[in-house]
Every structure is written in C-alpha cells, then in structure tokens.
Write a protein that holds these residues in place. Structure first.
Motif, PDB file in Angstrom:
ATOM      1  N   VAL A   1     -16.540  12.512  32.416  1.00  0.00           N
ATOM      2  CA  VAL A   1     -15.552  12.395  31.516  1.00  0.00           C
ATOM      3  C   VAL A   1     -14.153  12.352  32.110  1.00  0.00           C
ATOM      4  O   VAL A   1     -13.223  11.355  32.079  1.00  0.00           O
ATOM      5  N   GLY A   2     -13.985  13.487  33.095  1.00  0.00           N
ATOM      6  CA  GLY A   2     -12.824  13.390  33.675  1.00  0.00           C
ATOM      7  C   GLY A   2     -12.640  12.414  34.708  1.00  0.00           C
ATOM      8  O   GLY A   2     -11.578  11.794  34.816  1.00  0.00           O
ATOM      9  N   LEU A   3     -13.627  12.004  35.275  1.00  0.00           N
ATOM     10  CA  LEU A   3     -13.558  10.802  36.357  1.00  0.00           C
ATOM     11  C   LEU A   3     -13.060   9.500  35.803  1.00  0.00           C
ATOM     12  O   LEU A   3     -12.236   8.954  36.244  1.00  0.00           O
ATOM     13  N   VAL A   4     -13.927   9.322  34.383  1.00  0.00           N
ATOM     14  CA  VAL A   4     -13.607   7.986  33.784  1.00  0.00           C
ATOM     15  C   VAL A   4     -12.083   8.101  33.453  1.00  0.00           C
ATOM     16  O   VAL A   4     -11.379   7.202  33.446  1.00  0.00           O
ATOM     17  N   LEU A   5     -11.622   9.391  33.161  1.00  0.00           N
ATOM     18  CA  LEU A   5     -10.382   9.316  32.546  1.00  0.00           C
ATOM     19  C   LEU A   5      -9.154   9.161  33.673  1.00  0.00           C
ATOM     20  O   LEU A   5      -8.243   8.369  33.461  1.00  0.00           O
TER      21      LEU A   5
ATOM     22  N   THR B   1     -22.465  17.982  34.345  1.00  0.00           N
ATOM     23  CA  THR B   1     -22.085  16.598  34.842  1.00  0.00           C
ATOM     24  C   THR B   1     -21.225  15.845  33.808  1.00  0.00           C
ATOM     25  O   THR B   1     -20.744  14.949  34.151  1.00  0.00           O
ATOM     26  N   ASP B   2     -21.713  15.913  32.552  1.00  0.00           N
ATOM     27  CA  ASP B   2     -21.399  14.961  31.439  1.00  0.00           C
ATOM     28  C   ASP B   2     -19.587  15.316  31.435  1.00  0.00           C
ATOM     29  O   ASP B   2     -18.923  14.197  31.408  1.00  0.00           O
TER      30      ASP B   2
ATOM     31  N   ILE C   1      -6.859  18.209  33.543  1.00  0.00           N
ATOM     32  CA  ILE C   1      -7.988  17.540  33.489  1.00  0.00           C
ATOM     33  C   ILE C   1      -8.801  17.889  34.877  1.00  0.00           C
ATOM     34  O   ILE C   1     -10.046  18.410  34.767  1.00  0.00           O
ATOM     35  N   GLY C   2      -8.121  18.153  35.865  1.00  0.00           N
ATOM     36  CA  GLY C   2      -8.796  18.823  37.088  1.00  0.00           C
ATOM     37  C   GLY C   2      -9.593  20.150  36.900  1.00  0.00           C
ATOM     38  O   GLY C   2     -10.612  20.383  37.334  1.00  0.00           O
TER      39      GLY C   2
ATOM     40  N   LEU D   1      -9.819  18.176  25.335  1.00  0.00           N
ATOM     41  CA  LEU D   1      -9.493  16.869  26.008  1.00  0.00           C
ATOM     42  C   LEU D   1      -8.051  16.718  26.110  1.00  0.00           C
ATOM     43  O   LEU D   1      -7.301  16.567  26.980  1.00  0.00           O
ATOM     44  N   PRO D   2      -7.505  16.715  24.643  1.00  0.00           N
ATOM     45  CA  PRO D   2      -5.979  16.150  24.360  1.00  0.00           C
ATOM     46  C   PRO D   2      -5.025  17.163  25.006  1.00  0.00           C
ATOM     47  O   PRO D   2      -4.062  16.936  25.970  1.00  0.00           O
TER      48      PRO D   2
END
Lengths: 245, 278
Positions: free
Chosen positions: B246-250, B241-242, B228-229, B78-79
């Motif tokens: 996470v990406g959407l929330v980000l 989907t999880d 992220i995309g 993620l980072p």
C-alpha cells in the motif's frame, strides 16, 4: 569625404565626429563624421562588411564591447528596429509593443500604435501566430510608440519577401511623415535607399564616401530619369557596373 | 517491376507493381498503450497469488492489498500518515524551490554571483542528498527540521541547475533589445529574464517534485514516528507485506500525480510555446 557642415544646434539630433571603431586589429570605422537633421530620412548604403551595422550600433549605444573613440551625440529618446523583428515570444503582441513604455496610458498608446501599422485587434496574439511581415510591423509599432527623435533601422526589411517589402516601404514612409523622427536606415538595397530617403550615404573604407541628396517627388519610381541617374551613380560607387545585367 | 527484387518470389507474382515501401517506423500508436505494461504486471501478480505460486508472506495478493488499503483508510491511519508526509514534502519542496530559484537568478545575472554560488552547488550536486543524512542528524536531531532540510537539499539542486541553464540560454538578442529600450533592472527581470527562464525552471520542478518524495522515503524510515515511510517500516517489523505494498503504491501515485500537476502548469504557463509545437 562629404561632411554636412552647418549649425550644430538642437535641430541636428545626430552629430558624430571623428568616430573610430574596430574589432581587434581590424579598423571598421575610421574618423567618420555624420550629421542628421531633425526629421531627416537618411539611408546608409555600403558593401557587406563596410561597417554599416557597426555605425548603427555605435549610434544606438549597443557597442559596449567594441574599442573605439570619437564623439557621438544622439537624442536620449531613440529607437532601434533590428533585422529580425525581435519580439519576445512569451509576451503577447501588445505587451511587446509597450515593453519600454511606462505610465498608466501605456496600453492605450500601444493599441494606437498597433492600429497605425494596420494590426488593430491583434493585441492578444502571440508573436508566433503572426507572419514575418506582421512581426516586423509590430517591431515598427514598438519603435515608434515612444515617439522617438531618432529611429535607427538595421536592414529591417532584409528578411521579407519582395511584395511585403514594397508594402513595408509605404508604411514606413507614411509613419515617418506623421511622426517626423530623424531616421538612419541601414540597407544594402540601392532602390530601397533611393525610394525612401531624403539623403543617401555610402560607407566605404570606414568613412562616408558619398553623400547624395535625393530630391524626387513622390511617388518615386524607375520611370523618373533622376531616379535612374542616382541609381547608376550609387551602383558605380559600390563597384557594380549598372550597364551589366 | 523493380520492387520484386526486394520481395520474395512467391509474393512478387501476386503483388501489384507499386508495392508500398517497407515501413521502418514503429507503426500507429496503440490506444491506452501506456496502461498495457502495468496491467500485464498486475495480471501476473494476481495469477501468481491465486495459484499459490506467490507466498503471501513474500507478496500479498492484490485483493488483500486493496482491502488493507480500505482498512487503513477506515481506521484513519493512512490519512493521518499521508497528511504528515505530504506536509513534510510540501515544506521541503517549497523551501528548496525558493532557494534554488534565488541562487539561480543570483548566479545567472552576475559574474560574481556565479563565481561564489555555482562552484559549491556543483560540489553539492556530486554528493547525494541522502549521504548528508548522518551529518544532518548530528546537527539537527531526528525531528522535523532534519527531515524538511534533507528534502529541501534534494530539491534545490535540480531547480537551481535547470533555472540557471534556462537563464543562461536566454537569447542575447533579447538582452540587447532590453538595452535598446533602456529597460530598468526590474522590468528586465520581469519581462525578459524570468519568462525566458520559465521553461528551464519548470523542467527543474519536474525533477524536484519526484526528488522530494524520494528524499521523504528515506527520512521517514529513519527514527520516524509518523508518515507513510514509518507506516511501512512498522509493517516490515510485523511482516505485513500488504501494508508495505500500500505504501509503495501510494508513493508511486504521489510521484505520478505531482509530476502530472507540474506538467499541467507547464502546458498552461508555456502556451506561447505550444502554439509552435501544435
């Protein structure tokens, strides 16, 4: 038509000859002559729409889009005070005062000018935090900080209440006595003109119709018979019957 | 008792004569009102997952998303992806802002500038930035250049439109003041034009930051290998989907944060205006 003849030398900062201005088909100024001496305080009266502001804007060089002709000779160093204080709302008071100044001592001179108009210590205020009278005082400081040879004022007290206006009269007179610019004050207020000016001009049909020297000792007031006499003749020239109302 | 005409007879007898006027306003603000909608949504989501009504293959449970986010942070994916995305967005935003501002000043201060610049930008405005992606891929390939260009193209339009509008709506009385003080061109720009256009510029920036993230989403799902995309697109292929959530929330958080940052700048830079509003 009264014209001030006389030596057209450096002692006559304002010299206007045969000035014509018009908007479209309408002629506003028509062959106007005007001379203002150094340090002379001249008030310009006239009915609404008589062209007072047009003349002032011609002298200030702010009428680029107007058609006209004639000779306008004014000092390069002249300042304008508008009817609205016209302070930049996004600049603090001191920055407004020194807007046209250059040089390292600008802030110093700006503070001195603010002190002169009684606003010492307000240099960090925003214009919106000042009252209408205070804003107009800042505008006066901005106009005088450059030590102009000519001060052009377009109904500068028109938007102020009566009490504030009286105080501003005193202030303007004091400042002009100290800095000695030539002044052209456009006003519609006969009393204001007589109280402040050395000479009152009346604009009518595009020309100076009356040129009246006011030679009254200070402080000038209604109690002086000569004041009332001037008032009466000027009101008559403006088409108002002074005995009525 | 004229008020009784408006009230029902039953209450009219009990009510005092000067019954308060009917309130038409929505009423007092609710404390933390802005949080209620999102929290309600979260509650429905959690309830749906807990009861099994929501299939985890359709939508992972909120707690799964949280633990997944923890895992993604822990393993560094993620980072790393966030850093790449943020860099692209910042670069595109920076370039787009500069271009938009310069063009707005050129068009705002000269008739020729306006004649040359304004038309093409209005046309560009009618074409969605994302519709240009196929062409940009042909011109610039699928590398960073294409991505940053797409973002910059999306950003410069709102910056231009609002800055230009801000410039044009500067009161002509201030221009006249500048003339009467014989201001030089540079002083005129610095003291009157730029501060006068600042409110418009900052409004444009609020649209621009959100637009930058929006463009980012699209370019990162096209042939990307980082960001992220890309992380989300990869998750789609594996049905995670999880990770997608996470990406959407980000994205949502980044958009909110950057908009908040611009608003903060707005409040500080326009403090002269706040004294009027408060």
């Amino acid at each position: 038509m009264a014209t001030h003849a006389g030596g057209l030398t450096a002692t006559r900062p304002v010299r206007v000859r045969d000035l014509a201005r018009g908007f479209g088909d309408r002629t506003v100024l028509d062959g106007l002559d005007l001379t203002i001496g150094a340090g002379e305080f001249v008030a310009l009266l006239g009915r609404s729409g008589s062209g007072k502001s047009t003349l002032l804007r011609a002298l200030a060089g702010l009428d680029g889009e107007v058609t006209g002709s004639g000779l306008v000779d004014v000092p390069a160093n002249s300042s304008v005070v508008f009817q609205d204080a016209r302070l930049l709302p996004w600049q603090r008071v001191l920055d407004n005062v020194v807007l046209g100044l250059r040089g390292p001592d600008a802030a110093e001179r700006g503070r001195a000018a603010l002190a002169e108009v009684g606003l010492a210590g307000r240099d960090r205020a925003w214009p919106s935090e000042l009252s209408g009278g205070e804003q107009q005082r800042v505008a006066l400081a901005r106009a005088l900080v450059s030590e102009p040879e000519l001060l052009l004022a377009d109904e500068p007290f028109g938007a102020l209440d009566a009490l504030t206006r009286l105080r501003m009269h005193d202030l303007l007179r004091r400042l002009c006595d100290r800095h000695r610019p030539a002044v052209l004050l456009v006003t519609h207020d006969v009393d204001e003109a007589i109280t402040l000016a050395d000479r009152v001009l009346l604009l009518d049909a595009g020309r100076i119709a009356v040129d009246l020297s006011i030679d009254l000792p200070a402080p000038r007031s209604y109690r002086q018979p000569a004041f009332l006499a001037h008032r009466e003749s000027l009101l008559r020239a403006l088409g108002v019957d002074p005995t009525e109302g | 008792m004229t008020a009784s005409v408006l009230t029902r007879p039953r209450t009219a007898a009990a009510e005092p004569a000067n019954r308060p006027r009917r309130r038409l306003r929505p009423g007092r603000p609710i404390p933390f009102g802005a949080a209620i909608g999102p929290l309600l949504l979260l509650a429905v989501w959690a309830l749906g997952s807990a009861t099994g009504w929501l299939d985890p293959r359709t939508l992972s449970a909120p707690w799964t998303v949280v633990t997944t986010a923890g895992d993604l942070i822990a393993d560094g994916r993620l980072p790393a992806n966030l850093a790449v995305s943020a860099q692209r967005a910042a670069l595109g935003l920076g370039i787009g802002t500069v271009i938009g501002t310069v063009l707005a000043v050129v068009a705002g201060l000269s008739r020729w500038g306006e004649a040359v610049v304004d038309g093409p930008i209005q046309i560009k405005r009618a074409v969605p930035a994302l519709a240009l992606v196929p062409l940009l891929i042909l011109w610039l390939g699928i590398g960073e250049q294409m991505k940053v260009t797409t973002i910059a193209l999306g950003v410069f339009v709102p910056v231009y439109i609002h800055t230009h509008n801000g410039l044009r709506s500067i009161d002509s009385r201030y221009v006249e003041l500048g003339e009467s003080l014989r201001l030089r061109r540079t002083a005129f720009l610095r003291r009157i034009v730029l501060p006068g256009a600042l409110p418009g510029f900052l409004l444009g920036m609020r649209f621009a930051v959100v637009g930058a993230w929006l463009a980012l989403v699209v370019v990162e799902q096209i042939n990307s290998t980082s960001g992220i995309g890309y992380m989300m697109d990869l998750a789609r292929q594996y049905g995670q989907t999880d990770v997608i959530i996470v990406g959407l929330v980000l994205y949502g958080l980044l958009g909110l944060l950057s908009d908040g940052a611009v608003r903060l700048v707005q409040r500080r830079a326009l403090s002269w205006r706040r004294t009027l509003a408060d």
